[in-house]
Design an enzyme around this catalytic site. Sequence first.
Site, PDB file in Angstrom:
ATOM      1  N   HIS A   1       0.840  -1.194   0.000  1.00  0.00           N
ATOM      2  CA  HIS A   1       0.000   0.000   0.000  1.00  0.00           C
ATOM      3  C   HIS A   1       0.878   1.247   0.000  1.00  0.00           C
ATOM      4  O   HIS A   1       2.090   1.179   0.235  1.00  0.00           O
ATOM      5  CB  HIS A   1      -0.879   0.044   1.256  1.00  0.00           C
ATOM      6  CG  HIS A   1      -1.563  -1.242   1.591  1.00  0.00           C
ATOM      7  ND1 HIS A   1      -2.773  -1.601   1.051  1.00  0.00           N
ATOM      8  CD2 HIS A   1      -1.200  -2.246   2.420  1.00  0.00           C
ATOM      9  CE1 HIS A   1      -3.135  -2.779   1.537  1.00  0.00           C
ATOM     10  NE2 HIS A   1      -2.201  -3.201   2.365  1.00  0.00           N
TER      11      HIS A   1
ATOM     12  N   SER B   1      -7.677   1.271   3.035  1.00  0.00           N
ATOM     13  CA  SER B   1      -8.999   1.745   3.455  1.00  0.00           C
ATOM     14  C   SER B   1      -8.976   3.180   3.960  1.00  0.00           C
ATOM     15  O   SER B   1      -9.983   3.882   3.882  1.00  0.00           O
ATOM     16  CB  SER B   1      -9.576   0.820   4.529  1.00  0.00           C
ATOM     17  OG  SER B   1      -8.802   0.861   5.709  1.00  0.00           O
TER      18      SER B   1
ATOM     19  N   ARG C   1     -14.044  -3.619  11.530  1.00  0.00           N
ATOM     20  CA  ARG C   1     -13.230  -2.608  12.212  1.00  0.00           C
ATOM     21  C   ARG C   1     -12.654  -1.583  11.229  1.00  0.00           C
ATOM     22  O   ARG C   1     -12.103  -0.560  11.653  1.00  0.00           O
ATOM     23  CB  ARG C   1     -12.103  -3.258  13.005  1.00  0.00           C
ATOM     24  CG  ARG C   1     -11.091  -4.025  12.175  1.00  0.00           C
ATOM     25  CD  ARG C   1     -10.036  -4.683  13.048  1.00  0.00           C
ATOM     26  NE  ARG C   1      -9.161  -5.555  12.310  1.00  0.00           N
ATOM     27  CZ  ARG C   1      -8.109  -5.166  11.607  1.00  0.00           C
ATOM     28  NH1 ARG C   1      -7.815  -3.881  11.539  1.00  0.00           N
ATOM     29  NH2 ARG C   1      -7.350  -6.043  10.973  1.00  0.00           N
TER      30      ARG C   1
ATOM     31  N   ASP D   1       2.525  -6.632   2.529  1.00  0.00           N
ATOM     32  CA  ASP D   1       1.488  -5.856   3.226  1.00  0.00           C
ATOM     33  C   ASP D   1       2.044  -4.529   3.757  1.00  0.00           C
ATOM     34  O   ASP D   1       1.392  -3.849   4.546  1.00  0.00           O
ATOM     35  CB  ASP D   1       0.837  -6.648   4.360  1.00  0.00           C
ATOM     36  CG  ASP D   1      -0.418  -5.994   4.922  1.00  0.00           C
ATOM     37  OD1 ASP D   1      -1.209  -5.455   4.126  1.00  0.00           O
ATOM     38  OD2 ASP D   1      -0.606  -6.018   6.160  1.00  0.00           O
TER      39      ASP D   1
END
Length: 294
Positions: free
Chosen positions: A29, A73, A126, A249
């Site tokens: 990301h 997100s 969450r 990640d």
Amino acid sequence: MTDRITSWHSHPSKPRYTPPPGAIDAHCHVFGPMALHPFSAKAKYLPEDAGPDMLFGLRDHLGFAKNVIVQASCHGTDNSATLDAIAKSNGKARGVAVVDPAISEAELATLHDGGIRGIRFNFLKRLVDDAPKDKFLEVAARLPKGWHVVIYFEADILEELRPFMDAIRVPLVIDHMGRPDVRQGPDGADMKAFRAFLDSRDDIWFKATCPDRLDAINDGGAGDPWDAFANAVAPLVSDYQDRVLWGTDWPHPNMDSEIPDDGHLVDMIPRIAPTAALQRKMLIDNPIKLYWAD
């Protein structure tokens, strides 16, 4: 003012394992930088900047050639940070977007031209407040040719999501294997359920990723070096070797446990894919099929 979160290791080690030439980090990301790409007002966490320069520096440090950048997100449906990173990669990155289900075909075409090759649906409560399955199905039916859908969920809702996922008629990529409890071992209930799901279609892919999340000390795991993860995931990689992807990640969004050393994450690769042939499939051949087929 909410404190901004630093979720990545400041000095990741150099991996002992050397990825093969052309290896792809297929799940990472970027965050911001906030001055150029503000975070969503609905973001559940506010990270420190982790822009393309940092990502590509880590890529080179770890020995990878390319990245697949997945919209985080915290940026909501504004994909400008992800598109900016792809544009700055000199052809060495592709991406996965998060979109408003009402997005137009013209906007989808613009994303395609910018290097996007899939969209992501997030079902982690969450991280998101609303996951409208009916609207997700509608946009999934309008994707450009060659795109896929990435889905992020936890193991306890796999069966609940099956009818929804079965209705998506493009390839699926499951983030982090649907977060199984790796402490159950390779034959545990979560892995058996995930295998049954993989067996239901031949176009379901998965990411053998995130030992730091799935074998975390605060969740009852042993932590680094993540032996339970290696034990549970290696058979899955071997049995579904043509549908597995791998990624760091980085920068480890919204970590609620010890921040992982990215060099140690790379050293997990030969433990779950012990042969050169498996490593090539997981790190090169499979992500090329999904993200650079054109």
